[in-house]
Scaffold this active site. Structure first.
Site, PDB file in Angstrom:
ATOM      1  CB  CYS A   2      -0.843   0.125   1.248  1.00  0.00           C
ATOM      2  SG  CYS A   2      -1.778  -1.477   1.473  1.00  0.00           S
ATOM      3  NE  ARG A  27       5.436   2.199  -2.125  1.00  0.00           N
ATOM      4  CZ  ARG A  27       5.688   1.762  -0.676  1.00  0.00           C
ATOM      5  NH1 ARG A  27       4.929   0.779  -0.134  1.00  0.00           N
ATOM      6  NH2 ARG A  27       6.800   2.275  -0.277  1.00  0.00           N
ATOM      7  CD1 TRP A  74      -2.072  -5.612  -3.906  1.00  0.00           C
ATOM      8  CD2 TRP A  74      -1.751  -6.655  -1.669  1.00  0.00           C
ATOM      9  NE1 TRP A  74      -1.834  -6.815  -4.011  1.00  0.00           N
ATOM     10  CE2 TRP A  74      -1.713  -7.473  -2.966  1.00  0.00           C
ATOM     11  CE3 TRP A  74      -1.588  -7.057  -0.698  1.00  0.00           C
ATOM     12  CZ2 TRP A  74      -1.371  -8.788  -2.650  1.00  0.00           C
ATOM     13  CZ3 TRP A  74      -1.129  -8.387  -0.306  1.00  0.00           C
ATOM     14  CH2 TRP A  74      -0.974  -9.397  -1.600  1.00  0.00           C
ATOM     15  CG  ASN A  98       1.304   1.479   3.869  1.00  0.00           C
ATOM     16  OD1 ASN A  98       0.071   1.510   3.356  1.00  0.00           O
ATOM     17  ND2 ASN A  98       2.220   2.028   3.284  1.00  0.00           N
ATOM     18  N   GLY A  99       0.336  -2.216   6.389  1.00  0.00           N
ATOM     19  CA  GLY A  99       0.742  -3.440   7.171  1.00  0.00           C
ATOM     20  C   GLY A  99      -0.354  -4.212   7.635  1.00  0.00           C
ATOM     21  CD  GLU A 476      12.978 -13.750 -12.402  1.00  0.00           C
ATOM     22  OE1 GLU A 476      12.754 -12.814 -12.570  1.00  0.00           O
ATOM     23  OE2 GLU A 476      12.862 -14.271 -11.125  1.00  0.00           O
ATOM     24  CE  LYS A 480      10.730 -10.581 -13.635  1.00  0.00           C
ATOM     25  NZ  LYS A 480      10.352 -11.165 -12.213  1.00  0.00           N
ATOM     26  CD  GLU A 483       6.502 -11.969 -10.730  1.00  0.00           C
ATOM     27  OE1 GLU A 483       6.506 -11.466  -9.633  1.00  0.00           O
ATOM     28  OE2 GLU A 483       7.273 -11.696 -11.673  1.00  0.00           O
ATOM     29  CG  HIS A 499      14.064 -37.684 -11.050  1.00  0.00           C
ATOM     30  ND1 HIS A 499      14.345 -39.032 -10.550  1.00  0.00           N
ATOM     31  CD2 HIS A 499      15.230 -37.501 -11.499  1.00  0.00           C
ATOM     32  CE1 HIS A 499      15.704 -39.514 -10.536  1.00  0.00           C
ATOM     33  NE2 HIS A 499      16.181 -38.255 -11.517  1.00  0.00           N
ATOM     34  CE  LYS A 599       9.455  -3.119  -8.254  1.00  0.00           C
ATOM     35  NZ  LYS A 599       9.982  -3.984  -9.498  1.00  0.00           N
TER      36      LYS A 599
END
Length: 604
Positions: A2, A27, A74, A98-99, A476, A480, A483, A499, A599
């Site tokens: 946030c 963010r 958020w 925030n939090g 990675e 990406k 996401e 496997h 973010k």
């Protein structure tokens, strides 16, 4: 996560608040709101969705006043609705947060007994209710806010605004970042210096447990023990051009394209005349072990770096996801170092892990993009990666700058341990110096990758394969893709294919193989044959020799320039990023602000 902004200004606050919130959009958020005090009267406006919805609302229902607070939310507690959007208000108190307030249920039950009922599903409204309750009992706004803070458990950055008080903001932080901005007869509060950049370059960062009473005359700051605290003021220079799209359709596209330049900046910072130029505190001579801790993309940078530290310097490395690190209470050697890698420098899990490790190791080193961040300030040594402001939620240029910085650290460790001759070190530095040019070459594949992405966008599932240091890059690449395109993707070590993952192979599941022509290439070719024998579709990303040797029978190939095998993941990150970007474009998803993501993750 946030975003918070507060203004005690000489001009109308609403336009300043909205503009500052726009600078925090990177963010991630799902609702927004502001509150102002005008001639002593407190009022607010809130809207779900993008800031344009709040802006439209303010056209029809304007808010006057030169004092105010704003927020982009958020969602954590409760869905993205107008009722759950910040600022939250109870009587004369408005709050942005925030939090997470961990004991909000107990507080809510206590306040309900006093006749104060909550309207929203959020933990934040409890803060406003408690402050109001204390004011109803006769406390002043300052007394009520400070007493409220003592009752809260969890992580928070808070900013309070009060009815009848047009020259007062109260700001506090515990676990989430918050800064005070100083102007001429004006004061500001922000969760990010970027938000305050158009209004001031004079910033004071609140430290853990601080509470600030802010008026236009300045800020009085109290520490966690209620003692007056003298916090330093810093001058922050933020390049405004780094926060603009500069003609690109998306921030992510711009930030991918910036990589040759920012990589060169990183090299310039730490290499001079083909010799390492790291701070003198970076001396690995007596270090017996490294612990690397990070989250998400940064953790994959650490996994790649593990190959470098262990291969080149013979220095053992442990890798931990920050959210798990301190809860398993790992034994740490007093002769070891702990490296904490973070783009924002504010990631809550990484910061908590740092605090756990700080008294248990010889040195705590931060590899961060924001040198004024909490992780940087609380480390023994902070190494900026020089990526510049990264706005796109999916990290790109910060990842490759992290890799360059970690590669240089690995070379320094090898030098300090006597594992590299001067000639070998010079050769490695020459190889790294070539990367800006190599990246420009890789960027020229964008049109070809966009064509491949049109077909990739039809897939439901995608597999990424890599060997050695390319295995973490496969992780990675999969991250990406999932996401920003929302396609399910997984990364595997190529040798793990038989496997279990080979059960997923079908013509409908593309397999992306990251395979420079190195010492492990022939083994990777064997894995490719296993996929093709089961009618799997392979996109081979390799150099010209690799494509010539193994490209026959593949679905598609991408040819990258030949590169030092040791550092190949830095270059191969480019096509992985471009594949995700163009696939998201083909699917029409929100590239810069993908759903449900933020973010800077400032809660555990």
């Amino acid at each position: 996560m946030c975003g918070i902004v507060g203004v005690l200004g000489n001009h109308q606050a609403a336009p300043l608040l909205v503009e500052a919130l726009k600078r925090l959009e990177y963010r991630g958020y799902d609702s927004a709101g502001i509150a102002t005090v005008n001639k002593g009267h407190l009022d607010r406006r809130r809207a779900v969705g993008k800031l344009v919805n709040l802006s439209d609302l303010l056209v029809h229902e304007p808010l006057a006043g030169k004092s105010g607070i704003g927020h982009t939310r958020w969602a954590t507690h409760g869905a993205a609705t107008t009722t759950n959007a910040h600022p939250h208000r109870s009587g004369p108190v408005a709050v942005v947060h925030n939090g997470i307030i961990e004991n909000f249920r107990d507080l809510r039950a206590e306040l309900a007994l006093a006749g104060l009922q909550q309207e929203s599903e959020t933990d934040t409204e409890t803060v406003a209710l408690l402050t109001r309750h204390l004011m109803d009992q006769g406390r002043t706004p300052i007394e009520a806010a400070r007493e409220t803070l003592k009752r809260l458990h969890g992580a928070f950055a808070l900013c309070f605004l009060f009815d009848g008080e047009d020259d007062l903001l109260i700001a506090a932080r515990k676990g989430s970042p918050l800064a005070i901005g100083h102007g001429k007869g004006e004061m500001f509060v922000g969760s990010d210096a970027i938000a305050l950049a158009p209004m001031t370059d004079r910033i004071t960062y609140l430290e853990e447990g601080d509470c600030a009473v802010v008026t236009r005359a300045g800020a009085t700051i109290y520490d966690a023990q209620d003692r007056l605290a003298n916090r330093a003021e810093a001058r922050i220079q933020i390049d405004a051009t780094r926060i603009e799209k500069a003609g690109y359709k998306h921030f992510m596209a711009k930030e991918i394209a910036e990589q040759p330049v920012v990589i060169a900046d990183t090299l310039k910072r730490y290499v001079a005349q083909n010799a390492l130029h790291l701070p003198p505190e970076v001396d690995f001579t007596t270090v017996d072990r490294l612990t690397l801790v990070a989250c998400g993309t940064a953790s994959y940078a650490c996994h790649i770096a593990k190959y470098w530290f262990e291969t080149v310097a013979h220095l053992p490395c442990d890798i931990d996801v920050a959210s798990e690190f301190r809860y398993r209470e790992p034994p740490l050697s007093p002769a070891s170092w702990a490296l904490f890698v973070s783009q924002s420098g504010e990631t809550a899990d990484t910061l908590a892990a740092l605090r756990y490790a700080k008294e248990k190791v010889a040195k705590v080193v931060a590899v961060v993009n924001v040198p004024t961040s909490s992780i940087a300030r609380e480390s023994d040594l902070a190494l900026p990666i020089m990526a510049g402001v990264e706005v796109g939620v999916a990290s790109t240029k910060a990842f490759t700058c992290q890799l360059i910085t970690l590669a240089l650290l690995a070379l320094k460790a090898a030098q300090d341990k006597g594992r590299l001759t001067p000639e070998a070190l010079s050769k490695h530095l020459t190889d790294l110096a070539a990367f800006p040019g190599l990246m420009n070459h890789a960027m020229s594949l964008s049109t070809e990758i966009a064509q491949i992405a049109e077909e990739l966008a039809e897939a439901q599932d995608v597999l990424f394969l890599g060997r050695g240091a390319m295995f973490p890059l496969a992780l990675e690449g999969a991250l990406k893709l999932k996401e920003i395109s929302y396609i399910h993707a997984e990364g595997y070590a190529s040798g793990e294919l038989k496997h279990g993952p080979i059960a997923l192979i079908s013509p409908q599941v593309p397999v992306i193989v990251l395979a420079p022509r190195d010492a492990l290439f022939e083994k990777t070719v064997s894995n490719m044959q296993e996929v093709m024998a089961r009618h799997g579709k392979i996109l081979l990303i390799s150099d010209a020799k690799g494509v010539a040797e193994a490209g026959q029978g593949t679905w598609k190939t991408l040819t990258l320039p030949q590169v030092s095998p040791l550092f190949a993941p830095i270059l191969y990150a480019i096509p992985a990023q471009l594949l995700a970007y163009h696939t998201a474009i083909a699917k029409g998803t929100d590239v810069d602000q993908p759903r449900n993501l933020a973010k800077s993750v400032t809660v555990e």
